[in-house]
Design a protein around this motif. Structure first.
Motif: not given
Ligand code: HEM
Length: 444
Positions: A7-16
């Motif tokens: 789940e690349p996008l949820p991961m990027l969203q969470d981290l940012s």
């Protein structure tokens, strides 16, 4: 890594959301972290970075086992510049426009085969069109009998390589072990390994590409303007020609980089247009007006302003490549942070394209953002940037306008009912799920 895979996008969203415009991710086996930036000032520094220090080739090392170490994507420094200068002209200006009719005909041939009233995924036929175009462009071959073996092997390979297993292998296999795994998978009992079918498809593709190169060497390049002939004639500063290995790597790179990306973006554009009926109607009306109810002519493409904006907005909202990376050769300060040598600086395309301060209501599909406006290259960069910006950008955007205009002129489409489209990983790209199922509702 598992989350990045699944789940690349949820991961990027969470981290940012948690850490803001710069955060570090520890990647297994890398001594230094990978640092993601979504601040335009940092992106600007990445684009302007000295290519001797900001090494894109080294950052792309996971592609080495599939494309080979001589691929332009893997090169840095002088050699990268030399190869880029050589390969760029055919993908621009008049030489690129000479392929316009072939692009349109490839699309028209494909659309003629689509059934009416029956659901099917659009990704695959899109890939058929873009593969046809890139094969003819770079090899300068029209003869279907010569192209068919290449198409078969390459489609088999990319289908397997972008499957879940293929993606996991690409992202999780340490680059230094990839050749050993490949050797094992193609021999003896190793043929039983899950990798074996991927390795076999790679070997078949490799063989067909080498055969096409050998045949052109025998037949000669006189009077030919295609990329293979040009690379065969090129000499380096010591007067040396490219070896077969070097030629193979570059041809394969153009084949792979030049069709999957474009096909997936086409599928996304159709998805967004079908999900936004008002824009779909406006774009179709524009195509009908510009092409006068017939098929688009290459010299009319620049008049497709709304279609162009719809493609740009698609690449903003759903960029198929979420980031571009540079491996730092020396300690460098980026976005106010000091990064050590060995760290990887990533300009995060997805996060910048979704910043509400740069793109109000970022989740809304609104091609109007691009009508009559040229975006800042640090706010919008689906093709990367700096000296490494995508070599095929002009070619891809030209091709996508022609292909979409041809489709919209010939058929009416609707999204397949009852199948919500999600974003899924396909190798290193992010694609619509299920190959983006559609239905042709009428032919024109
Ligand atoms: C919608 C279609 C496409 C997208 C979104 C796309 C995106 C990208 C991105 C993000 C990069 C990395 C840039 C960087 O590191 O800053 C790249 C590089 C590259 N692309 Fe594309 N690409 C597309 C189509 C194509 C096509 C059609 C071709 C070939 C004709 C192509 C050939 C290449 C090559 C050779 C590179 C490496 C350039 C270098 O390292 O100097 N791409 N592309």
């Amino acid at each position: 890594m598992v989350r990045w895979l699944r789940e690349p996008l949820p991961m990027l969203q969470d981290l940012s959301a948690r850490y803001g415009v710069a955060f570090s991710v520890r990647v297994p086996r890398m001594e230094q972290p990978m640092v993601f930036f979504s601040d335009p000032a940092a992106v600007k520094q990445i684009w302007a970075g000295d290519p001797e220090v900001f090494r894109a080739g080294e950052a792309n090392v996971i592609l080495k086992s599939s494309l080979g170490g001589n691929s332009i994507l893997l090169l840095d420094g002088e050699r990268h510049l030399r190869e880029r200068r050589l390969m760029l002209p055919p993908f621009h200006g008049e030489r690129m426009k000479a392929y316009g009719i072939a692009m349109r005909d490839a699309a028209a041939r494909e659309v003629a085969r689509w059934p009416v009233g029956k659901e099917f995924p659009i990704q695959h036929p899109m890939q058929g069109i873009t593969l046809d175009v890139i094969m003819r462009t770079i090899f300068g071959v029209e003869d279907e009998a010569r192209l068919a073996p290449l198409r078969e092997a390459l489609v088999r390979w990319t289908t397997l390589a972008t499957s879940r297993l293929g993606t996991a292998l690409l992202l999780l296999t340490p680059p230094e072990h990839a050749p050993k795994i490949q050797q094992l998978a193609s021999k003896g009992l190793g043929r039983l390994l899950p990798w074996a079918s991927i390795v076999k498809a790679m070997e078949d593709t490799d063989r067909v590409v080498r055969e096409l190169i050998a045949r052109r060497r025998r037949e000669g390049t006189e009077g030919r303007e295609d990329i293979l002939s040009m690379l065969l004639d090129a000499r380096d500063e010591r007067g040396q020609r490219m070896t077969d290995d070097e030629l193979r790597d570059e041809m394969l790179t153009l084949l792979v980089a030049g069709h999957e990306t474009t096909a997936t973006t086409l599928a996304w554009t159709i998805h967004h247009l079908l999900s936004n009926p008002a824009w779909y109607a406006r774009v179709r009306a524009e195509v009908a007006e510009v092409a006068g109810g017939g098929l688009i002519e290459p010299d009319q493409v620049d008049k497709l302003v709304l279609l162009d904006a719809a493609i740009k907005e698609t690449l903003r909202l759903t960029p198929i490549i979420p980031l571009v990376a540079r491996h730092l050769k020396k300690p460098s300060t980026i976005g106010g942070f000091e990064l050590p040598a060995g760290a990887v600086a990533a300009a995060c395309i997805y996060l910048v394209h979704h910043r509400p301060d740069l793109w109000p209501e970022p989740e809304r599909f609104d091609p109007g953002r691009f009508v009559g406006k040229k975006p800042d290259p640090t706010h919008y960069f689906p093709f990367g940037g700096g000296t490494r910006r995508c070599l095929g950008m002009a070619f891809a955007t030209y091709e996508m306008r022609i292909v979409l205009a041809t489709i919209l002129a010939r058929v009416e489409l609707a999204a397949a009912p009852g199948t919500p489209v999600k974003l899924v990983r396909r190798g290193i790209t992010l694609a619509p799920s299920g190959g983006m199922p559609i239905v042709v509702t009428a032919r024109r």
